[in-house]
Scaffold this active site. Structure first.
Site, PDB file in Angstrom:
ATOM      1  N   THR A  86      68.708   7.031  24.455  1.00  0.00           N
ATOM      2  CA  THR A  86      67.486   6.996  23.694  1.00  0.00           C
ATOM      3  C   THR A  86      67.755   6.486  22.220  1.00  0.00           C
ATOM      4  OG1 THR A  86      66.616   8.661  25.288  1.00  0.00           O
ATOM      5  CG2 THR A  86      65.489   8.547  22.876  1.00  0.00           C
ATOM      6  N   GLY A 114      71.636  15.449  22.175  1.00  0.00           N
ATOM      7  CA  GLY A 114      70.571  15.430  20.883  1.00  0.00           C
ATOM      8  C   GLY A 114      70.309  14.171  20.273  1.00  0.00           C
ATOM      9  N   SER A 175      63.637  15.315  26.776  1.00  0.00           N
ATOM     10  CA  SER A 175      65.031  15.883  26.525  1.00  0.00           C
ATOM     11  C   SER A 175      64.781  17.336  26.070  1.00  0.00           C
ATOM     12  CB  SER A 175      65.702  15.065  25.633  1.00  0.00           C
ATOM     13  OG  SER A 175      66.747  15.442  25.197  1.00  0.00           O
ATOM     14  N   ASN A 246      64.000  13.993  33.812  1.00  0.00           N
ATOM     15  CA  ASN A 246      65.049  14.089  32.965  1.00  0.00           C
ATOM     16  C   ASN A 246      65.989  15.161  33.306  1.00  0.00           C
ATOM     17  OD1 ASN A 246      66.549  14.139  30.146  1.00  0.00           O
ATOM     18  ND2 ASN A 246      64.972  13.469  29.232  1.00  0.00           N
ATOM     19  N   GLY A 268      73.011  15.833  37.577  1.00  0.00           N
ATOM     20  CA  GLY A 268      73.936  15.660  38.687  1.00  0.00           C
ATOM     21  C   GLY A 268      73.409  16.381  40.054  1.00  0.00           C
TER      22      GLY A 268
END
Length: 337
Positions: A86, A114, A175, A246, A268
Site C-alpha cells: 500500500t 503500518g 489494514s 486483509n 497465513g
C-alpha cells in the site's frame, strides 16, 4: 527446491530482515539473468476479470513490494498479476520495529507494519523504470496522520497519481495497523468514500482515454450484516471488484503460540477459513454483480480451489510464500488449470 534449502537459514533471521534480504537477492538474480532459469508455472486458463485479461489466476497480494522496487524480479516467479503498495500520498516510516513475527507452528504471520512506504511519487518512478508488461495493481491508502474526516483527500490524491500507471487500483480501508482505518468500512463513511472515488474515476477515464477498474479491499473481521452493507454499497456505486480479505485481529486459532499476542494483523493458514467464509458471504450478497479476488491463508492449490469454489474469480498470495516459496504459484496453477 532452492527455497527449501535456504528457508531454515532465513527463519533464523528476524522476519522483516529475512523479507528484505529475500527481495534484494531476488532482484540480483533477475538483473544477472539467472532468474530466467527458474521454471515457469504450467499454462493456466486465462481469466477475464474487471475487463482485464489475466494470463493466470494467481496474483501477488499487496504488502510484499510496497514501493514497486521489485516488480521485474517478482514477475520472474510466474504470477498472473502483481499488486504493489500500500502506498500513501506522503512517505511514512510505519510502526516501530520489530513489527513482523512468524508463527511457524501454525504457518502464520503477524505484522504491524503500518503502511511503511516511500510515498506515491517514489513508487511511480519505480513503476516507470520497470520492464514488466503484465497486469499491475496499485494499492492505495491514507497517511497515518490524516484524520478519517479527510481520508477521502488522500485516496483521491493517490488515485489521480497512479491512474495512468495501473491496470487496476485497490482501495485499502482494512489494514488493522493504521489507527481507526477500519472505521471507513462503516456504512456512512464507506458510502461517501465510494461515491467520491467513483466520480473521480469517471473524470480520470475521460482525461486519460481509458477506464481503470477500482477494487475495495475489506477485512475478515466483519459480521454478516456488515458484509451485506458493504456488498450493497459496492453495487450501488458500481465498483469494479472487491478483494477479500486483509489480515485478522482474531487470535482464537493461535492463542497458545509464542508471539500470538503481538499486536497486528494475523495472516497465513490461521486466516484461511475466516477469509473463505467472507468470500462466500460476499458471493451470496453480490450474486455475480462484481468479481471477488480471494486472499488469505492460501498455502496450497487446494486452498486456492476452496476460494474459487466460495466465489472468487482470482486469488492472491503473500504469507504462503513465506512458508512454501515460489513453488506455491506452480502448485496453484496446476490445481486450478
Amino acid at each position: 527446491m532452492l527455497y527449501s534449502i535456504v528457508k531454515p537459514w532465513l527463519f533464523r533471521l528476524d522476519a522483516e530482515r529475512a523479507h528484505d534480504f529475500t527481495l534484494k537477492n531476488l532482484k540480483r538474480l533477475e538483473r544477472s539473468g539467472l532468474l530466467n532459469l527458474y521454471p515457469r508455472p504450467p499454462k493456466c486458463k486465462q481469466r477475464q476479470v474487471m475487463g482485464i485479461n489475466f494470463p493466470n489466476p494467481v496474483g501477488l497480494a499487496a504488502g510484499l513490494d510496497k514501493n514497486g522496487a521489485y516488480i521485474d524480479a517478482l514477475a520472474g516467479l510466474g504470477f498472473g498479476f502483481i499488486e504493489i503498495g500500500t502506498i500513501t500520498p506522503r512517505p511514512q516510516p510505519g510502526n516501530p520495529k520489530p513489527r513482523m513475527f512468524r508463527l511457524p507452528e501454525a504457518q502464520g504471520v503477524i505484522n504491524r507494519f503500518g503502511f511503511n512506504n516511500l510515498g506515491v511519487d517514489v513508487l511511480l518512478r519505480n513503476v516507470a523504470a520497470t520492464k514488466y508488461k503484465g497486469v499491475l495493481g496499485i494499492n492505495i491508502g491514507k497517511n497515518f496522520d490524516t484524520p478519517n474526516e479527510r481520508a477521502v483527500d488522500d485516496y483521491l490524491h493517490c488515485l489521480r497519481k497512479v491512474y495512468p500507471y495501473a491496470h487496476y487500483v485497490t482501495v485499502n480501508i482494512s489494514s488493522p495497523n493504521t489507527k481507526n482505518l477500519r472505521a471507513l468500512q462503516e456504512k456512512e463513511a464507506l458510502g461517501q468514500l465510494l461515491h467520491a472515488l467513483k466520480q473521480e474515476q469517471q473524470v480520470l477515464a475521460d482525461q486519460h482515454g481509458r477506464y481503470v477498474p477500482i477494487a475495495l479491499k475489506i477485512a475478515p473481521d466483519l459480521d454478516e450484516g456488515q458484509v451485506a452493507d458493504i456488498a450493497a454499497l459496492l453495487m450501488k456505486h458500481q465498483f469494479d471488484g472487491v478483494i477479500a480479505t486483509n489480515t485478522t485481529l482474531a487470535r482464537d486459532m493461535v492463542q497458545a503460540l509464542p508471539c500470538a499476542q503481538e499486536a497486528g494483523g494475523l495472516s497465513g493458514a490461521p486466516l484461511r477459513d475466516r477469509s473463505t467464509a467472507v468470500i462466500q458471504s460476499l458471493s451470496n450478497h453480490l450474486a455475480g454483480a462484481l468479481p471477488i479476488i480471494g486472499v488469505g491463508g492460501i498455502l496450497s492449490g487446494e486452498d486456492a480451489e476452496q476460494k474459487i469454489k466460495a466465489g472468487a474469480s482470482l486469488v492472491q498470495v503473500y504469507s504462503g510464500l513465506v512458508y512454501r516459496g515460489p513453488v506455491l504459484v506452480d502448485d496453484i496453477c496446476r490445481t486450478l488449470g
